[in-house]
Design an enzyme around this catalytic site. Sequence first.
Site, PDB file in Angstrom:
ATOM      1  N   GLU A 196       0.796  -1.277   0.032  1.00  0.00           N
ATOM      2  CA  GLU A 196       0.054  -0.080   0.081  1.00  0.00           C
ATOM      3  C   GLU A 196       0.986   1.091  -0.102  1.00  0.00           C
ATOM      4  O   GLU A 196       2.063   1.364   0.564  1.00  0.00           O
ATOM      5  CB  GLU A 196      -0.845   0.005   1.216  1.00  0.00           C
ATOM      6  CG  GLU A 196      -1.663  -1.034   1.411  1.00  0.00           C
ATOM      7  CD  GLU A 196      -2.411  -1.089   2.688  1.00  0.00           C
ATOM      8  OE1 GLU A 196      -3.249  -2.015   3.154  1.00  0.00           O
ATOM      9  OE2 GLU A 196      -2.252  -0.124   3.426  1.00  0.00           O
ATOM     10  N   CYS A 238       3.398   8.274   1.245  1.00  0.00           N
ATOM     11  CA  CYS A 238       3.942   7.352   2.416  1.00  0.00           C
ATOM     12  C   CYS A 238       3.979   5.984   1.569  1.00  0.00           C
ATOM     13  O   CYS A 238       2.945   5.490   0.908  1.00  0.00           O
ATOM     14  CB  CYS A 238       2.874   7.325   3.501  1.00  0.00           C
ATOM     15  SG  CYS A 238       3.068   6.191   4.469  1.00  0.00           S
ATOM     16  N   CYS A 293       5.643  -7.314   7.456  1.00  0.00           N
ATOM     17  CA  CYS A 293       6.924  -6.854   8.623  1.00  0.00           C
ATOM     18  C   CYS A 293       7.105  -7.936   9.533  1.00  0.00           C
ATOM     19  O   CYS A 293       6.244  -8.770   9.946  1.00  0.00           O
ATOM     20  CB  CYS A 293       6.106  -5.774   9.062  1.00  0.00           C
ATOM     21  SG  CYS A 293       7.690  -4.905  10.281  1.00  0.00           S
ATOM     22  N   CYS A 324       4.300  -5.770  15.801  1.00  0.00           N
ATOM     23  CA  CYS A 324       3.703  -4.779  16.898  1.00  0.00           C
ATOM     24  C   CYS A 324       2.076  -4.986  16.964  1.00  0.00           C
ATOM     25  O   CYS A 324       1.783  -5.373  15.918  1.00  0.00           O
ATOM     26  CB  CYS A 324       3.905  -3.331  16.571  1.00  0.00           C
ATOM     27  SG  CYS A 324       5.668  -3.023  16.187  1.00  0.00           S
ATOM     28  N   CYS A 381      -0.520  -3.089  15.079  1.00  0.00           N
ATOM     29  CA  CYS A 381      -0.266  -2.768  13.746  1.00  0.00           C
ATOM     30  C   CYS A 381      -0.961  -3.822  12.728  1.00  0.00           C
ATOM     31  O   CYS A 381      -0.573  -5.019  12.888  1.00  0.00           O
ATOM     32  CB  CYS A 381       1.206  -2.660  13.291  1.00  0.00           C
ATOM     33  SG  CYS A 381       1.472  -2.551  11.517  1.00  0.00           S
ATOM     34  N   CYS A 399      -1.178   2.150   7.923  1.00  0.00           N
ATOM     35  CA  CYS A 399      -0.548   1.120   7.177  1.00  0.00           C
ATOM     36  C   CYS A 399      -1.264  -0.254   7.400  1.00  0.00           C
ATOM     37  O   CYS A 399      -1.615  -0.890   8.504  1.00  0.00           O
ATOM     38  CB  CYS A 399       1.022   1.088   7.579  1.00  0.00           C
ATOM     39  SG  CYS A 399       1.353   0.055   9.003  1.00  0.00           S
TER      40      CYS A 399
HETATM   41  N1  SAH Z   1       8.034   0.027  10.647  1.00  0.00           N
HETATM   42  C1  SAH Z   1       8.334   1.383  10.858  1.00  0.00           C
HETATM   43  C2  SAH Z   1       7.478   2.298   9.553  1.00  0.00           C
HETATM   44  C3  SAH Z   1       5.995   1.769   9.354  1.00  0.00           C
HETATM   45  S1  SAH Z   1       4.722   1.681  10.421  1.00  0.00           S
HETATM   46  C4  SAH Z   1       7.756   1.934  12.202  1.00  0.00           C
HETATM   47  O1  SAH Z   1       7.121   1.073  13.045  1.00  0.00           O
HETATM   48  O2  SAH Z   1       8.022   2.952  12.588  1.00  0.00           O
HETATM   49  C5  SAH Z   1       4.509   3.512  10.609  1.00  0.00           C
HETATM   50  C6  SAH Z   1       3.731   4.363  11.746  1.00  0.00           C
HETATM   51  O3  SAH Z   1       2.489   3.766  11.978  1.00  0.00           O
HETATM   52  C7  SAH Z   1       4.576   3.905  13.086  1.00  0.00           C
HETATM   53  O4  SAH Z   1       4.973   4.981  13.792  1.00  0.00           O
HETATM   54  C8  SAH Z   1       3.652   2.824  13.609  1.00  0.00           C
HETATM   55  O5  SAH Z   1       4.008   2.444  14.873  1.00  0.00           O
HETATM   56  C9  SAH Z   1       2.581   3.452  13.527  1.00  0.00           C
HETATM   57  N2  SAH Z   1       1.163   2.711  13.636  1.00  0.00           N
HETATM   58  C10 SAH Z   1       1.140   1.354  13.060  1.00  0.00           C
HETATM   59  N3  SAH Z   1      -0.198   1.017  13.471  1.00  0.00           N
HETATM   60  C11 SAH Z   1      -0.754   2.033  14.105  1.00  0.00           C
HETATM   61  C12 SAH Z   1      -2.218   2.118  14.679  1.00  0.00           C
HETATM   62  N4  SAH Z   1      -2.883   1.198  14.452  1.00  0.00           N
HETATM   63  N5  SAH Z   1      -2.359   3.322  15.104  1.00  0.00           N
HETATM   64  C13 SAH Z   1      -1.549   4.538  15.134  1.00  0.00           C
HETATM   65  N6  SAH Z   1      -0.498   4.057  14.674  1.00  0.00           N
HETATM   66  C14 SAH Z   1      -0.030   3.081  14.141  1.00  0.00           C
HETATM   67 FE1  SF4 Z   2       6.316  -3.377  11.512  1.00  0.00          FE
HETATM   68 FE2  SF4 Z   2       3.962  -2.259  11.948  1.00  0.00          FE
HETATM   69 FE3  SF4 Z   2       5.907  -2.401  13.969  1.00  0.00          FE
HETATM   70 FE4  SF4 Z   2       5.968  -0.515  11.940  1.00  0.00          FE
HETATM   71  S1  SF4 Z   2       4.398  -0.858  13.470  1.00  0.00           S
HETATM   72  S2  SF4 Z   2       7.610  -2.298  12.983  1.00  0.00           S
HETATM   73  S3  SF4 Z   2       5.092  -1.774  10.110  1.00  0.00           S
HETATM   74  S4  SF4 Z   2       4.817  -4.346  12.800  1.00  0.00           S
END
Ligand code: SAH
Ligand code: SF4
Length: 349
Positions: free
Chosen positions: A92, A105, A112, A116, A119, A333
């Site tokens: 995406e 973006c 990944c 997390c 996410c 994302c």
């Molecule tokens: N992997 C990298 C970049 C991609 S994620 C990282 O983790 O930084 C991009 C951002 O979106 C990160 O700050 C991540 O923590 C945040 N993010 C992911 N899922 C989210 C959610 N459900 N609500 C708010 N922020 C989220």
């Molecule tokens: Fe990976 Fe999502 Fe964690 Fe970023 S926030 S490191 S994309 S699992």
Amino acid sequence: MSKADIKSMTLTELSEAFAALGLQKYRAPQVYKWLHEGAASFDEMTNLPKDLRQGLNEKYYIAVAETELKTVSQKDGTVKYLFRLIDGEHVESVLMKYHHGYSICISTQVGCKMGCTFCATGKTGFARNLTASEMLSQINSAEADIGGRISNIVMMGMGEPLDNYDNVIRFLRLASSEEGMNIGLRHISLSTCGIVPKIYALMEENLPITLSVSLHAPNDEIRSETMPVNGTWGIDEILAACKAYSEKTKRRISFEYAMISGRNDSDACAHELAKRLRGIHAHINLIPVNDVTGTGFKKSNVERQKRFADILEKAGYTATVRRTLGSDIEASCGQLKRKFTQGGQQNDS
Ligand code: SAH
Ligand code: SF4
């Protein structure tokens, strides 16, 4: 013999490869220009003789990102693309319009590994790294769609950029090359969950990009609950790397902080965060968490967001609550892809 990825080659590499093939000197810049303007086939390169186009097609392939789905926010015009890659995998990108121009973006991996819990991408697991050319192609496809230029890039889509380090560095050099898209490195941000050795490596590259670090908690106890990567590199190590990075590059670090009601959004958390960040040239980006994984995480309410930002500002930091663009099209994302692969339908508006 498998074909080589021509769009991931730098102009120098292309020039050397073409010289070895006995081609005239001006051919490499000609082809490089076509590739970075978004040509998806050698046949589009109309100023090359036909036999050269055929010859190149036998030796090289051109990476593409084809639009599988496109969703436009009725609220703010944010566009979300689901792109199909050459092997059928999907990623995406999200395109946002600001007063200073378009910002995109982009994704850096299919899935990944970091897992997390909040996410959507983390939930899908990991398939593969993107090539530098596939990162560029997301920009080319969006530019073709809007019929205009994109001036800013954020590497905040699917994937962990520093877990695909070499391709990401290559992408940064290609996207900022004068003969290519010529997007200034100061207009590019990279977001990481905190892969500490790679933050030090990035520091040595001397690239004036903005580094964003997804912190999301003031201490290891809270952070480890949602971010498994914290078990490998804890907050002390991350912040030491950030301090070194900021001192060496003279750049401010942007800390991402997803506010989850009742978990990391108390006054005590704000005070602890302010204390932990002391001595680092920092900006804090507060993001109301989006419950995409069905974990039951609730956004902190507006009052809490303001109060949290206030405590940080009183402690001398700049803190902003991020505008949630595209909230009606699930522009966070991994969300669109999850829907698509689960058989859900999107409006192609
Ligand atoms: N992997 C990298 C970049 C991609 S994620 C990282 O983790 O930084 C991009 C951002 O979106 C990160 O700050 C991540 O923590 C945040 N993010 C992911 N899922 C989210 C959610 N459900 N609500 C708010 N922020 C989220
Ligand atoms: Fe990976 Fe999502 Fe964690 Fe970023 S926030 S490191 S994309 S699992």
